[in-house]
Design an enzyme around this catalytic site. Structure first.
Site, mmCIF file in Angstrom:
data_model
loop_
_atom_site.group_PDB
_atom_site.id
_atom_site.type_symbol
_atom_site.label_atom_id
_atom_site.label_comp_id
_atom_site.label_asym_id
_atom_site.label_seq_id
_atom_site.Cartn_x
_atom_site.Cartn_y
_atom_site.Cartn_z
ATOM 1 N N ALA A 39 -19.791 -13.308 13.494
ATOM 2 C CA ALA A 39 -21.254 -13.319 13.591
ATOM 3 C C ALA A 39 -21.722 -14.604 14.252
ATOM 4 C CB ALA A 39 -21.864 -13.167 12.197
ATOM 5 N N ASN A 40 -23.030 -14.828 14.301
ATOM 6 C CA ASN A 40 -23.573 -16.084 14.826
ATOM 7 C C ASN A 40 -24.825 -16.450 14.038
ATOM 8 O OD1 ASN A 40 -26.017 -14.986 16.251
ATOM 9 N ND2 ASN A 40 -24.421 -13.831 17.315
ATOM 10 N N ARG A 41 -25.435 -17.564 14.388
ATOM 11 C CA ARG A 41 -26.514 -18.133 13.577
ATOM 12 C C ARG A 41 -27.895 -17.561 13.856
ATOM 13 N NH1 ARG A 41 -24.356 -22.302 10.853
ATOM 14 N NH2 ARG A 41 -22.595 -23.398 11.804
ATOM 15 N N SER A 42 -28.031 -16.528 14.669
ATOM 16 C CA SER A 42 -29.359 -15.982 14.963
ATOM 17 C C SER A 42 -30.013 -15.412 13.708
ATOM 18 C CB SER A 42 -29.233 -14.878 16.018
ATOM 19 O OG SER A 42 -30.457 -14.177 16.123
ATOM 20 N N ALA A 99 -28.939 -12.157 19.935
ATOM 21 C CA ALA A 99 -27.779 -13.021 20.158
ATOM 22 C C ALA A 99 -26.545 -12.123 19.989
ATOM 23 C CB ALA A 99 -27.768 -14.168 19.157
#
Ligand code: CTP
Ligand code: CA
Length: 227
Positions: free
Chosen positions: A33-36, A99
């Protein structure tokens, strides 16, 4: 479409907005995943709606709440997001605020990966399709206005200009996501709008204000078209 009064200049227009991160499964219990947070995408969808557009909001697993008054399509992976975007067409406006994970695990395990299998697991990655570029380069039925984002930690202007060219989109909203800017996950944003006419640095403001200003610019584009 088109027309409408001053207060609802996007009446009769269909806008699709992608938002949030995507999750790419590793096994049934783990993902990349990512921080969006999805906050900027939600704000843009709300702002387009406020100007009268019909909005399809295609969102990955975001923490920010989705806006009211839009059609919500919830997805998890980049592949699902691409399919949902294709299903939502045709559209007059497409804003790619998501993102999207650049890579997925080539073959996610159907079973939970266990430590006792011995050694460290090796994750083989595969590149996800670039949803923005696919839509921006459509030969037939391309949305009239295709807007991408560029998340950069260095050489913001140059990288964003290059990204606009490479992807074939009309505008790029570029933001500096270096550590310490508190953009990803924060409530404010400092963006540069890159169009065919050049680059404009906008002052740091709330994500809602960025969204409202961007929606006004979209409305301005269609007003010029109609004139
Ligand atoms: N994007 C997309 N599909 C992808 C990757 C990105 O639609 N598979 C979109 C994003 O929603 C954003 C734009 O492309 O509007 C740019 O995303 P960004 O991550 O900044 O660019 P990339 O092309 O992925 O390049 P890199 O991450 O290497 O900088
Ligand atoms: Ca990327």
């Amino acid at each position: 479409g088109g027309g409408g009064g001053r207060a609802r200049p996007l009446e009769g227009r269909h806008a699709l907005v992608t938002s949030g991160p995507t999750h790419e499964p590793i096994d049934p219990v783990r993902y990349i995943a990512n921080r969006s947070s999805g906050a900027q995408g939600s704000a843009i969808a709300a702002a387009l709606r406020a100007l009268g557009a019909r909005v399809t909001f295609i969102t990955g697993p975001a923490t920010a709440p989705p806006p009211d008054g839009v059609r919500i399509v919830a997805v998890e992976t980049a592949a699902q997001m691409l399919a949902a975007v294709n299903d939502a067409l045709p559209a007059d406006i497409a804003v790619f605020a998501a993102a999207v994970a650049d890579w997925r695990v080539a073959e996610a395990s159907e079973r939970k990966i266990k430590k006792d299998a011995g050694g460290l697991p090796e994750l083989q990655l595969a590149e996800n399709a670039d949803i923005l570029a696919r839509i921006a380069r459509m030969e037939a039925g391309r949305p009239e206005l295709v807007i991408g984002f560029a998340a950069e930690t260095h050489d913001l202007h140059e990288a964003a200009r290059a990204k606009r060219q490479r992807k074939g989109c009309d505008w790029i909203v570029a933001n500096d996501v270096s550590p310490g800017t508190c953009i990803m996950g924060g409530s404010e944003n400092a963006v540069t709008l890159i169009t065919g006419d050049g680059a404009e640095d906008w002052p740091r403001m709330s994500k809602a204000a960025v969204a409202a200003q961007l929606a006004e610019r979209v409305a301005g584009h269609f007003a010029l078209q109609a004139a």
